[in-house]
Structure formats: C-alpha cells, structure tokens
Scaffold this active site. Sequence first.
Site, short mmCIF file in Angstrom:
data_model
loop_
_atom_site.label_atom_id
_atom_site.label_comp_id
_atom_site.label_asym_id
_atom_site.label_seq_id
_atom_site.Cartn_x
_atom_site.Cartn_y
_atom_site.Cartn_z
N SER A 16 4.04 -7.57 2.73
CA SER A 16 2.67 -7.14 2.83
C SER A 16 2.40 -5.65 2.81
CB SER A 16 1.83 -7.88 3.83
OG SER A 16 0.49 -7.74 3.66
N ASP A 46 -3.31 -3.89 -0.83
CA ASP A 46 -2.15 -3.61 -0.15
C ASP A 46 -1.04 -4.14 -0.86
OD1 ASP A 46 -2.31 -6.50 -0.21
OD2 ASP A 46 -1.57 -6.68 1.92
N ASP A 93 1.39 -6.47 -1.29
CA ASP A 93 1.42 -7.71 -2.07
C ASP A 93 0.01 -8.01 -2.69
OD1 ASP A 93 0.44 -8.26 0.39
OD2 ASP A 93 1.19 -10.22 0.09
N ASP A 105 -2.70 -9.23 -1.85
CA ASP A 105 -3.88 -10.14 -1.51
C ASP A 105 -4.90 -9.76 -0.77
OD1 ASP A 105 -2.37 -9.55 0.81
OD2 ASP A 105 -1.88 -11.43 1.35
MG MG Z 1 -0.74 -8.48 1.99
#
Ligand code: MG
Length: 449
Positions: free
Chosen positions: A95, A238, A240, A242
């Site tokens: 992440s 961010d 990744d 999400d």
């Molecule tokens: Mg994330």
Amino acid sequence: MDRLFGTNGVRGVVNDTMNAQLALDVGRAIGTYMKGKVALATDCRTSADMLRAAMAAGLTSVGCQVLDLGMLPTPALQYFVKPGGISGGVMITASHNPPEFNGIKAIDADGTEMPRAKEEEIERIFYTRAFDSKDWRYVGGVQQTSGAGDSYQRAVLSQVDVVEVRRAKLKVVLDCANGAGSLISPQVLQRLGARTITLNCNPEGTFPGHPSEPTQDNLGDLLSLVRETGADLGIAQDGDADRTIFVDEKGNYVYGDRSLAVVAAVMVVENEGGTVVTPVSTSQCVEDAVISAGGEVIYTRVGAPIVARKMMEVGAVFGGEENGGLIFPRHQYCRDAAMSMAKMLEIVALEGPLSSLLAKVPSYCLDKRKVHCPDERKEAVLQAVCEAFSSNQVDRTDGVKVFFEGGWTLIRPSGTEPIFRVYTEGRDQETAKRIADRCERAVKEILDG
Ligand code: MG
C-alpha cells in the site's frame, strides 16, 4: 499462536522480513485454505515479480490454478474476484509503505478483504505447516489473464453520470504517486472528458516522485500545480490505489474526514436516506453531514474490512475511513480510489466547486497523543477509565470513547507498541486540549496506581 496477518495483510522489508521463502510458504497456506482458482495481482514495487513468482509457486504446489492478472490497483483485483467462480485472490502490495517494503493481502471469494477468522485459519496452516502439497500429477498452473483492468474501468464508469461529467469539462490534476493507479485512473479521467494534467503517473517502484502515503507534506507538487493551472480538482492516490485524497480548486489539501463527509451526504441524499458506516475514530463532521442530509451513522471498530462487513450487514448506502478509503456498496464492498475519484468528479460537475461543498461541513479540532502503557495492563486500564468516567457517555466499540461537552476522546491500545493512542476532537482547539489533558491525566493516574 503467532500472528502473521496484521491489519493490512503480511508486511515486511524486502529480502529481510518479506522474502521469497515467506511468500512461498504463505502461498502454500493460502492455497491450502482457498483451493481451486486463485487470482493474483501486484502493485508496481521493484520486488513485485520476485514475490509474485514465489506466491504462484506456493499456490500451484498445493494444486491451485493461478490467474495472473499482472499489475493492478488492489480494488481492480477485488472487482475481478467479486462475481464468483474463483476461490479468492492474493494481492502483492505494501500500500502506502516506503518502497523497500512489500506485503501480501488475501482477498475473500466475495472480493472483500479476508475476515480475521479466515486469516486465523490460514495462520494455523502456515505455523503448523499443514500444507496440502500435491502429487506431481496434480500441481497447478499459471494462466496469464488480461482484461481485468478494462472491466474494472467500465464498472467504475457505470456508477456515475458520464454524460453530465463530460459536459462539465473539468480540469483535473492527478497524482498517482508512481503507484498502481497509474494504469487505470488516467484512462478513467479521459473517459470522463476531464482535461487531465498527470503527475507521477508512470508506475515506478522506487516512488521517485514522493512517498506513496498521500499526506499534505508529500503532496506539495500537487497543491501548487492545482493552483498554477487553475484546476477544478486535485486527486492523489496511495501506492495500490485504494485510497484517495482530494485538493480543492483553491489548492487546499482536503483532510480525508472532510471529503468523506461531503461524499457521505451526497450518497444519503441520492438514496433519500440510509445508513453510513465509519469507525469510531472518524470526525464528528461526518455524522453532522449525514444527519443534515437525512441519514444515520453506525460506528465500528477501526479497520476497512470491518467497515465493509458492517455495511453488508446493515445495507448501508456508503461507508469509509478518514484516511481517504471510501466504500461504494453498489460498486463493491472495498475501498476504491478510482471509484472515489469518479464520484467526486460527478459531485463537482453537478454541485459546484469542492471548496463551497466543504464550507457546509462543520469544522472540529484534533489533538493526538500517545500514553505509554505495558501491554498486559491495557485492558484493566481501559476498564478503569470507563469507571472513572461513569457519569459521561462512554462507547466501548473500540478501546474507550468518552464524550464530553463540546468533544470526545478515543483511547485505543496500539496493536504493535506498548502505548495508548489518545485522539481527541473538540469544537475548538482549546476545548480539544482541555478534554485531552483531562483524559491523559486520568489514564496516568490509573497507571500510577
Ligand atoms: Mg492502500
């Protein structure tokens, strides 16, 4: 039993606490538990190929068929898993952590993050090495699978009024932090007819633009670019993709609880009422916005998967966290940056500039502290805090939340350090400080005996 999965999966520093051997064994454990077809994707970290190969080896050794989706945002993998027919998914990502980290996140068969009980079963298999290793005839294979990103993009666009957004011809600055969102979000904006200025939208595992946590300090370039170009909106994701943080048309960084409040109110109005789910740590401004829109708020323990499961249970119209993780249940039950971005474009297109929408959201002041407490005393101290404040309204959903005139304090034990995190919110800074002082003093007095 030791714990393998933290609040965000298994995380560690590459070739140290997160290495190919660990990924192989976690893959064997996940595969033993999931069986059948498992989808696999990565973000764009330098260790993605290494850990993907090790994870695929682990999964196939216990007989799983691996559908390798390549590099994708976490919510795109989740959307691929959701329709059913496959047993689950594995995301290789850390992440927003620094580039030397990587991690493994398990996705349940319905596309949501694994509930804790299922993670515990995978941990049991891992620690007892109860891997279901197959005879040579029955080891699995890896199938390269394309198209997941395209169908995910179409799904996001189907949730908003594309015609109205295109008509508004918004100018947008998008900062993907050199992360996995780079593969999806620029195209989504193009299809929404936005005039897009991209920043750090080339996937690059060293994160050369800035660290991938979308904090105000990390987004200086985005803030100035929004101002200099006269853009209608700035968007940061961010690593990744999400979570999403927004910048208003004046170039102001918008804290995640305030954008959560704006979107929550719109979702409630669209649904003519309904429930919004958020953790107890979320600012009062979200509940204020939801109530004036005619809805209600249900609070949960901290953690996106917990919010998502509660949303399913109560049929919520929307949910999310104050860190920019927004969950749109008609789309899917997980945090989704591209979906959040598309919805915010629609909101700005239909209802005007973000700064004027934010002006309607009440402001509160925050005070964050830490108080040292040995792990073995935490539960007893929390119990004593409840007793000390027995004349106040107290909520024990997660840690102890005590309500006062003009604000509240949340005292939560850290899962990793011998400390309490003490968050206080007040109608002004002075009230927040006064309440925080009082709670900190009470905790220290209990600790001193
Ligand atoms: Mg994330």
